[in-house]
Design an enzyme around this catalytic site. Structure first.
Site, PDB file in Angstrom:
ATOM      1  N   SER A 322      67.173 -28.992  14.438  1.00  0.00           N
ATOM      2  CA  SER A 322      67.742 -27.392  14.163  1.00  0.00           C
ATOM      3  C   SER A 322      67.100 -26.362  15.209  1.00  0.00           C
ATOM      4  O   SER A 322      68.016 -25.378  15.638  1.00  0.00           O
ATOM      5  CB  SER A 322      67.713 -26.872  12.538  1.00  0.00           C
ATOM      6  OG  SER A 322      67.632 -25.575  12.542  1.00  0.00           O
ATOM      7  N   TRP A 325      68.690 -26.582  18.510  1.00  0.00           N
ATOM      8  CA  TRP A 325      70.070 -26.254  18.437  1.00  0.00           C
ATOM      9  C   TRP A 325      70.139 -25.009  18.949  1.00  0.00           C
ATOM     10  O   TRP A 325      71.008 -24.576  19.441  1.00  0.00           O
ATOM     11  CB  TRP A 325      70.683 -26.627  17.157  1.00  0.00           C
ATOM     12  CG  TRP A 325      72.057 -26.105  17.006  1.00  0.00           C
ATOM     13  CD1 TRP A 325      73.247 -26.601  17.077  1.00  0.00           C
ATOM     14  CD2 TRP A 325      72.279 -24.843  16.484  1.00  0.00           C
ATOM     15  NE1 TRP A 325      74.280 -25.813  17.021  1.00  0.00           N
ATOM     16  CE2 TRP A 325      73.940 -24.798  16.654  1.00  0.00           C
ATOM     17  CE3 TRP A 325      71.766 -23.617  16.257  1.00  0.00           C
ATOM     18  CZ2 TRP A 325      74.496 -23.534  16.286  1.00  0.00           C
ATOM     19  CZ3 TRP A 325      72.621 -22.528  15.783  1.00  0.00           C
ATOM     20  CH2 TRP A 325      73.601 -22.325  15.886  1.00  0.00           C
ATOM     21  N   HIS A 326      68.940 -24.112  18.253  1.00  0.00           N
ATOM     22  CA  HIS A 326      69.125 -22.634  18.778  1.00  0.00           C
ATOM     23  C   HIS A 326      68.837 -22.458  20.116  1.00  0.00           C
ATOM     24  O   HIS A 326      69.312 -21.162  20.534  1.00  0.00           O
ATOM     25  CB  HIS A 326      67.955 -21.933  17.717  1.00  0.00           C
ATOM     26  CG  HIS A 326      68.436 -21.811  16.371  1.00  0.00           C
ATOM     27  ND1 HIS A 326      68.306 -22.713  15.278  1.00  0.00           N
ATOM     28  CD2 HIS A 326      68.939 -20.832  15.541  1.00  0.00           C
ATOM     29  CE1 HIS A 326      68.821 -22.365  14.440  1.00  0.00           C
ATOM     30  NE2 HIS A 326      69.220 -21.219  14.455  1.00  0.00           N
ATOM     31  N   GLY A 327      68.360 -23.150  20.847  1.00  0.00           N
ATOM     32  CA  GLY A 327      68.148 -23.039  22.215  1.00  0.00           C
ATOM     33  C   GLY A 327      67.331 -24.076  22.947  1.00  0.00           C
ATOM     34  O   GLY A 327      66.508 -24.570  22.273  1.00  0.00           O
ATOM     35  N   PHE A 469      73.197 -19.241  21.758  1.00  0.00           N
ATOM     36  CA  PHE A 469      72.952 -20.438  20.921  1.00  0.00           C
ATOM     37  C   PHE A 469      74.169 -21.389  20.996  1.00  0.00           C
ATOM     38  O   PHE A 469      75.113 -22.000  21.341  1.00  0.00           O
ATOM     39  CB  PHE A 469      72.645 -20.557  19.581  1.00  0.00           C
ATOM     40  CG  PHE A 469      71.383 -19.625  19.401  1.00  0.00           C
ATOM     41  CD1 PHE A 469      70.397 -19.377  20.439  1.00  0.00           C
ATOM     42  CD2 PHE A 469      71.265 -18.577  18.332  1.00  0.00           C
ATOM     43  CE1 PHE A 469      69.428 -18.582  20.288  1.00  0.00           C
ATOM     44  CE2 PHE A 469      70.266 -17.670  18.293  1.00  0.00           C
ATOM     45  CZ  PHE A 469      69.350 -17.939  19.131  1.00  0.00           C
TER      46      PHE A 469
END
Lengths: 469, 309
Positions: A322, A325-327, A469
């Site tokens: 996760s 996923w943000h960056g 993102f």
């Protein structure tokens, strides 16, 4: 097109009037119109990337249809892989290609071999992580036979590209949003009124709180060699509120905007900083993403129906992914891993303790640890994050840098209003102002918010943080 | 639908009434300001009539002592500089001044790399409280965005975020520049020891010039000259930063030569840049440094003035 831009302020009323006055008698027309305006909304940023959304939509629509015709699990799985490879392929290429190439080269140089990392000059399509996850969930749910595929192409394309939530969520599930495109919408005063109020509060969170705080945060984090631990601590707390207001503000505008068109989007934030445990925090923060990871990563890994050790590993892995996923940066990975570790510690050790800790202290502690993790999220690299944390805990210093004192004072004022509102919503809901039973109170609150936004908002056209993102 | 339109109209009317009422109050606060940045800007735009005007950013505001100029040249002087600003602000102040009179001497403080960077257009939004009353500054502010002319009809937008510095002089005087200091912001004290260094950094910028910044600078300089002001372009010193060969300075040399405008470069003045007693921080002179620097500058300006008479 940004929600806090003049372009959107012109776009929305035009679309609203056309939607309710021109397309209101025919479902297909209504859906086709929504696709058109959604593509305009997205193409305003860069029309070339419309092809990605269109291609993903076509692939998942066809995969869904084909899958429903098949009973053979092997063939169904193959089709699922087609969707996964195409969608995650786009995401991987546009978002992670350079990151993995550079990391690979760095890993080689660590072991003494030098390889030349060839990176590409890739533009990250806005919102690709959001719409990719939304379309993926559709195919996976069909594969799992949780939902039936739609045969209405217009409804499906509108579901994938629905402009209020296209670029930064909430990440909707087909089971919830797709059926809403199957019936003609009827104008409802209450829905529009609620929607507008949500948009107003979301705009307040974004331009009057988040963007205001961002000025101080950028001053401190942007010149980390010049500041004391106290200033870093304050900037980190400010960032915790900034990112909450930035993203929850965006989500509220999206939810309110959708409501104006008769659609119900899922709640995405529920006052996360009032959480007393990390588990609770993640049931209140970015709800659409955390439930997505729960359903499509954590549970397939085995969830909590495995050994304790494996369960902790599943938690940790899910949160680390996760984070990624943000960056495409190790700072995000570290942020996710930290939250994974917090959850494991909480589940493994703290849940069993029988010490009575006051609720307010628990909330404060969770906020404190969340802030520690935010340092990684905000820092440009792991080194800076470590330096900042080290400075906070070992060299607090005696002077707080205020920057522009006016800006600092307005930051505090904005946070005060935000806290008061969240506190009332959480603990004293009958005193809510925007949804107060007395019309005069509602009216005064609306006018106050407008005055505050115009008088103290930041109008530099800044992007929402989650757009990247 | 009719209900929602009616309610939105009522909200809009109420908002506009509050906006205009707040605007009247804020205009009053601005116009009666006892000191500080709004008093200073109002004086620069509306009432200044001094013989010598200094224009610059924070270096201009702190580094030039108008009393030294007044005593040395037997003239009146006003420091119209403003911290955090750039060429668009200089341009707006120029328009406000030339709209009323032509100063005899203008000292324009340009930083050693100023023409290589962005123009600081957004920062000129500081002038929005003066937008409605000053058509001469409107074209500059209108460059910030296409909608600026519409936004500024809302008085609360014009005063956006200005309230702290607008109201503070009524409670605490002298914090944001005293009226009797003639626009100068002298700072007492010495540079903090964390900034102390033994070595001097020689700046070797290679960034290209910003075309917009260059065009705006040329416009400002040529307009002052055409109107009959004696213009002096000055690059003031920074602590332990030696600037003599930046694209901006090289450009200024050519421009000054071809337009016969005196250029006085002090960013290469090693007696100043190496002396920490002259500085309050790496970029700004303290009271002592400012007085010393202004005396030195006047020593260079005086013969140039005499020669031209």
């Amino acid at each position: 097109m940004l929600f806090n831009s003049i372009d959107f302020a012109i776009f929305l009323p035009i679309v609203f009037v056309l939607y309710w006055f021109v397309t209101n008698r025919n479902l297909k027309l209504q859906n086709a119109f929504l696709i058109l305006v959604s593509y305009i909304f997205y193409g305003w940023w860069d029309w070339r990337f419309l092809s990605l959304i269109a291609f993903s939509s076509v692939v998942d629509f066809l995969v869904g249809l084909k899958m429903s015709d098949l009973e053979d699990p092997v063939k169904r799985k193959r089709l699922l892989w087609v969707s996964l490879i195409i969608n995650l392929g786009f995401l991987g290429f546009f978002k992670y290609f350079n990151f993995f190439t550079e990391s690979f080269a760095e890993a080689f140089s660590f072991f003494g071999s030098e390889i030349n990392a060839r990176t590409l000059n890739i533009v990250l399509p806005v919102g690709i992580s959001f719409y990719t996850f939304q379309t993926l969930s559709y195919t996976i749910d069909i594969y799992r036979k949780n939902i039936e595929p739609t045969r209405d192409a217009l409804a499906f394309f509108a579901f994938v590209s629905f402009f209020p939530q296209l670029v930064a969520g909430p990440i909707e599930r087909a089971a919830h949003l797709l059926p809403q495109f199957y019936y003609l919408k009827k104008f409802s005063y209450d829905e529009v009124s609620y929607g507008l109020k949500k948009m107003l509060w979301g705009l307040f969170m974004k331009v009057a709180v988040a963007d205001r705080l961002a000025i101080y945060v950028e001053t401190i984090y942007g010149h980390s060699d010049l500041h004391t631990g106290i200033s870093f601590a304050v900037a980190t707390i400010f960032f915790a509120v900034q990112i909450y207001c930035d993203f929850a503000g965006y989500s509220l505008i999206a939810i309110g905007c959708a409501q104006m068109f008769g659609f119900d989007l899922m709640e995405n934030f529920r006052r996360p900083y009032f959480s007393a445990t990390f588990k609770e925090f993640w049931s209140r923060w970015h709800i659409s993403l955390s439930t997505w990871f729960r359903d499509y990563v954590y549970i397939p890994l085995g969830g909590n129906r495995v050994s304790k050790a494996r369960n902790y590993l599943n938690l940790f892995v899910t949160f680390t992914i996760s984070g990624l996923w943000h960056g495409a940066n190790w700072t995000f990975v570290a942020w996710g891993a930290l939250h994974g570790a917090f959850q494991c510690v909480e589940k493994g050790f703290l849940d069993g303790l029988r010490i009575k800790v006051p609720h307010v202290l628990k909330v404060a502690l969770i906020f404190l640890f969340t802030c520690v993790a935010w340092v990684f999220f905000r820092a440009v690299n792991i080194g800076q994050a470590m330096y900042i944390l080290q400075t906070i805990f070992t060299r607090p210093g005696s002077s707080l840098y205020f920057g522009d004192k006016g800006m600092f004072a307005f930051s505090i004022l904005g946070m005060g209003i935000l806290f008061a509102n969240d506190y009332v919503q959480e603990y004293r809901p009958k005193f809510r102002l925007l949804h107060n039973p007395y019309p005069a109170v509602r009216f005064a609150t609306i006018v106050f918010l407008l005055v505050y936004i115009v008088g103290l908002g930041v109008f530099d056209g800044s992007q929402f943080i989650y757009f990247q993102f | 639908m009719v209900t929602i339109i009616k309610k939105l109209a009522v909200i809009a009317v109420c908002f506009l009434i509050i906006d205009q009422a707040a605007g009247l109050f804020l205009d009053l606060c601005r116009d009666q300001s006892p000191d500080g940045r709004y008093y200073k800007t109002k004086h620069s735009l509306e009432t200044s009539d001094e013989d010598v005007v200094i224009i610059g950013s924070s270096r201009g505001e702190m580094n030039y002592n108008p009393f030294v100029i007044e005593d040395s040249l037997k003239v009146t002087a006003w420091n119209a500089s403003r911290g955090g600003q750039g060429l668009p602000y200089f341009h707006a102040i120029q328009n406000g001044i030339l709209n009323r009179y032509v100063p005899k001497i203008v000292i324009l403080n340009i930083e050693g790399s100023m023409l290589e960077h962005r123009r600081f257009l957004a920062e000129a939004g500081f002038l929005r409280p003066f937008y409605q009353g000053h058509p001469e500054i409107q074209p500059i502010l209108n460059e910030i965005s296409y909608f600026e002319k519409f936004y500024n009809r809302l008085r609360l937008f014009s005063y956006n975020s200005s309230y702290y510095y607008l109201l503070r002089p009524y409670l605490i005087k002298g914090l944001d520049g005293r009226r009797e200091d003639k626009g100068w912001k002298p700072r007492d004290g010495r540079i903090h020891e964390i900034f102390l260094r033994d070595t001097t950094e020689i700046v070797k910028d290679t960034e290209p010039l910003n075309e917009g910044a260059v065009a705006e600078f040329e416009h400002i300089a040529k307009t002052f000259k055409e109107k009959g002001s004696r213009l002096f372009i000055v690059v003031s010193p920074n602590y332990q930063i030696y600037e003599d060969n930046t694209p901006t300075i090289n450009y200024l040399r050519n421009f000054a030569k071809s337009n016969q405008i005196p250029l006085l470069i002090h960013s290469n003045d090693t007696t100043m840049i190496r002396n920490p007693d002259f500085f309050i921080d790496p970029d700004h002179l303290n009271r002592q440094g400012s007085t010393y620097f202004t005396k030195k500058l006047i020593g260079e300006i005086r013969p140039l003035l005499t020669a031209s008479l």
